[in-house]
Write a protein that holds these residues in place. Structure first.
Motif, PDB file in Angstrom:
ATOM      1  N   GLY A   8     -24.549  31.825  35.444  1.00  0.00           N
ATOM      2  CA  GLY A   8     -23.782  30.740  35.033  1.00  0.00           C
ATOM      3  C   GLY A   8     -24.820  29.435  34.695  1.00  0.00           C
ATOM      4  O   GLY A   8     -26.027  29.878  34.513  1.00  0.00           O
ATOM      5  N   THR A   9     -24.508  28.484  34.189  1.00  0.00           N
ATOM      6  CA  THR A   9     -25.743  27.128  34.194  1.00  0.00           C
ATOM      7  C   THR A   9     -25.333  26.145  34.530  1.00  0.00           C
ATOM      8  O   THR A   9     -24.409  25.748  35.250  1.00  0.00           O
ATOM      9  CB  THR A   9     -24.974  26.731  32.735  1.00  0.00           C
ATOM     10  OG1 THR A   9     -25.420  27.436  31.488  1.00  0.00           O
ATOM     11  CG2 THR A   9     -25.932  25.526  31.967  1.00  0.00           C
ATOM     12  N   ILE A  10     -26.704  25.482  35.244  1.00  0.00           N
ATOM     13  CA  ILE A  10     -26.427  24.686  35.495  1.00  0.00           C
ATOM     14  C   ILE A  10     -26.573  23.272  35.723  1.00  0.00           C
ATOM     15  O   ILE A  10     -26.758  22.806  34.547  1.00  0.00           O
ATOM     16  CB  ILE A  10     -28.553  24.398  36.918  1.00  0.00           C
ATOM     17  CG1 ILE A  10     -28.549  25.733  37.398  1.00  0.00           C
ATOM     18  CG2 ILE A  10     -28.350  23.656  37.731  1.00  0.00           C
ATOM     19  CD1 ILE A  10     -29.891  25.735  37.664  1.00  0.00           C
ATOM     20  N   ILE A  11     -25.093  22.998  35.913  1.00  0.00           N
ATOM     21  CA  ILE A  11     -25.107  21.411  35.393  1.00  0.00           C
ATOM     22  C   ILE A  11     -24.970  20.202  36.210  1.00  0.00           C
ATOM     23  O   ILE A  11     -25.170  19.070  35.470  1.00  0.00           O
ATOM     24  CB  ILE A  11     -23.282  22.173  35.079  1.00  0.00           C
ATOM     25  CG1 ILE A  11     -22.411  21.432  36.549  1.00  0.00           C
ATOM     26  CG2 ILE A  11     -22.906  22.473  34.597  1.00  0.00           C
ATOM     27  CD1 ILE A  11     -21.084  21.343  36.417  1.00  0.00           C
ATOM     28  N   THR A  65     -25.022  22.553  41.142  1.00  0.00           N
ATOM     29  CA  THR A  65     -23.961  22.102  40.861  1.00  0.00           C
ATOM     30  C   THR A  65     -23.291  24.141  39.256  1.00  0.00           C
ATOM     31  O   THR A  65     -24.118  23.240  38.840  1.00  0.00           O
ATOM     32  CB  THR A  65     -22.307  21.959  40.382  1.00  0.00           C
ATOM     33  OG1 THR A  65     -22.356  20.927  41.288  1.00  0.00           O
ATOM     34  CG2 THR A  65     -21.245  21.982  40.296  1.00  0.00           C
ATOM     35  N   ILE A  66     -23.077  24.715  39.592  1.00  0.00           N
ATOM     36  CA  ILE A  66     -22.937  26.306  38.195  1.00  0.00           C
ATOM     37  C   ILE A  66     -21.936  26.093  38.009  1.00  0.00           C
ATOM     38  O   ILE A  66     -20.962  26.887  38.911  1.00  0.00           O
ATOM     39  CB  ILE A  66     -23.860  27.447  39.166  1.00  0.00           C
ATOM     40  CG1 ILE A  66     -25.310  26.891  39.124  1.00  0.00           C
ATOM     41  CG2 ILE A  66     -23.936  28.379  38.131  1.00  0.00           C
ATOM     42  CD1 ILE A  66     -26.239  28.396  40.349  1.00  0.00           C
ATOM     43  N   ASP A  67     -21.627  26.561  36.577  1.00  0.00           N
ATOM     44  CA  ASP A  67     -20.702  26.503  35.691  1.00  0.00           C
ATOM     45  C   ASP A  67     -20.558  28.267  35.678  1.00  0.00           C
ATOM     46  O   ASP A  67     -21.614  28.469  34.673  1.00  0.00           O
ATOM     47  CB  ASP A  67     -20.615  25.941  34.301  1.00  0.00           C
ATOM     48  CG  ASP A  67     -19.799  25.749  33.784  1.00  0.00           C
ATOM     49  OD1 ASP A  67     -17.967  26.691  33.885  1.00  0.00           O
ATOM     50  OD2 ASP A  67     -19.376  25.412  32.365  1.00  0.00           O
ATOM     51  N   PHE A  68     -19.605  28.975  35.721  1.00  0.00           N
ATOM     52  CA  PHE A  68     -19.635  30.358  35.963  1.00  0.00           C
ATOM     53  C   PHE A  68     -18.171  30.171  34.623  1.00  0.00           C
ATOM     54  O   PHE A  68     -17.572  31.416  35.032  1.00  0.00           O
ATOM     55  CB  PHE A  68     -19.626  31.202  36.863  1.00  0.00           C
ATOM     56  CG  PHE A  68     -20.594  31.221  37.858  1.00  0.00           C
ATOM     57  CD1 PHE A  68     -21.433  31.870  37.603  1.00  0.00           C
ATOM     58  CD2 PHE A  68     -20.573  29.832  38.806  1.00  0.00           C
ATOM     59  CE1 PHE A  68     -22.559  31.991  38.294  1.00  0.00           C
ATOM     60  CE2 PHE A  68     -21.719  30.045  39.732  1.00  0.00           C
ATOM     61  CZ  PHE A  68     -22.866  31.312  39.270  1.00  0.00           C
ATOM     62  N   ASN A 111     -29.008  22.285  33.053  1.00  0.00           N
ATOM     63  CA  ASN A 111     -28.373  23.337  31.568  1.00  0.00           C
ATOM     64  C   ASN A 111     -29.914  24.866  31.647  1.00  0.00           C
ATOM     65  O   ASN A 111     -29.388  25.376  30.900  1.00  0.00           O
ATOM     66  CB  ASN A 111     -28.672  22.615  29.849  1.00  0.00           C
ATOM     67  CG  ASN A 111     -27.849  21.306  30.631  1.00  0.00           C
ATOM     68  OD1 ASN A 111     -26.664  21.132  31.038  1.00  0.00           O
ATOM     69  ND2 ASN A 111     -29.002  20.137  29.835  1.00  0.00           N
ATOM     70  N   LYS A 112     -29.809  24.552  32.848  1.00  0.00           N
ATOM     71  CA  LYS A 112     -30.446  26.239  33.100  1.00  0.00           C
ATOM     72  C   LYS A 112     -29.907  27.256  33.605  1.00  0.00           C
ATOM     73  O   LYS A 112     -28.614  26.824  34.767  1.00  0.00           O
ATOM     74  CB  LYS A 112     -31.830  26.127  33.556  1.00  0.00           C
ATOM     75  CG  LYS A 112     -32.813  27.538  33.544  1.00  0.00           C
ATOM     76  CD  LYS A 112     -33.349  27.278  34.547  1.00  0.00           C
ATOM     77  CE  LYS A 112     -34.920  28.620  35.204  1.00  0.00           C
ATOM     78  NZ  LYS A 112     -35.663  28.444  33.425  1.00  0.00           N
TER      79      LYS A 112
END
Length: 111
Positions: A18-21, A37-40, A63-64
């Motif tokens: 996932g990307t940390i947003i 908050t992470i986008d999966f 964004n990592k």
């Protein structure tokens, strides 16, 4: 080394990229931590906290891509509900996040 588990047990654990947003301070935590908050991708957004403040600034994390376990039960941490577990290598008190070498689609399964 911990207790040996079966391959069947291992296959039950859902590891995803996932990307940390979003990254916020977490002053209520017992130990210094951030709320993430992470986008999966197709799995949606999940929140978690992570004690990674010694090696990472909020700007470093935004964004990592990271690796997390997404099928653990939710866990209450202070007044915050953690929905996944971000993975990292523990070196003393420092946590070094695990992440893919190359950018991949959010929600990609780790096997």
């Amino acid at each position: 080394m911990n207790e040996t588990i079966s391959f069947e047990d291992f296959t039950k654990v859902d590891f995803r990229v996932g990307t940390i947003i979003e990254v916020n301070d977490f002053p209520e935590a017992r130990h210094p931590a951030y709320q993430l908050t992470i986008d999966f991708g197709d799995l949606g957004l999940k929140k978690t906290s992570a004690q990674i403040t010694t090696l990472y600034s909020k700007e470093d994390l935004l964004n990592k891509q990271i690796v997390a376990i997404v099928n653990f039960p939710k866990k209450q941490i202070a007044k915050f509900m953690s929905e996944c577990l971000v993975l990292g290598a523990v070196d003393g008190k420092d946590v070094i996040l695990l992440n893919p070498e190359t950018k991949v689609k959010n929600g990609t399964s780790i096997s």
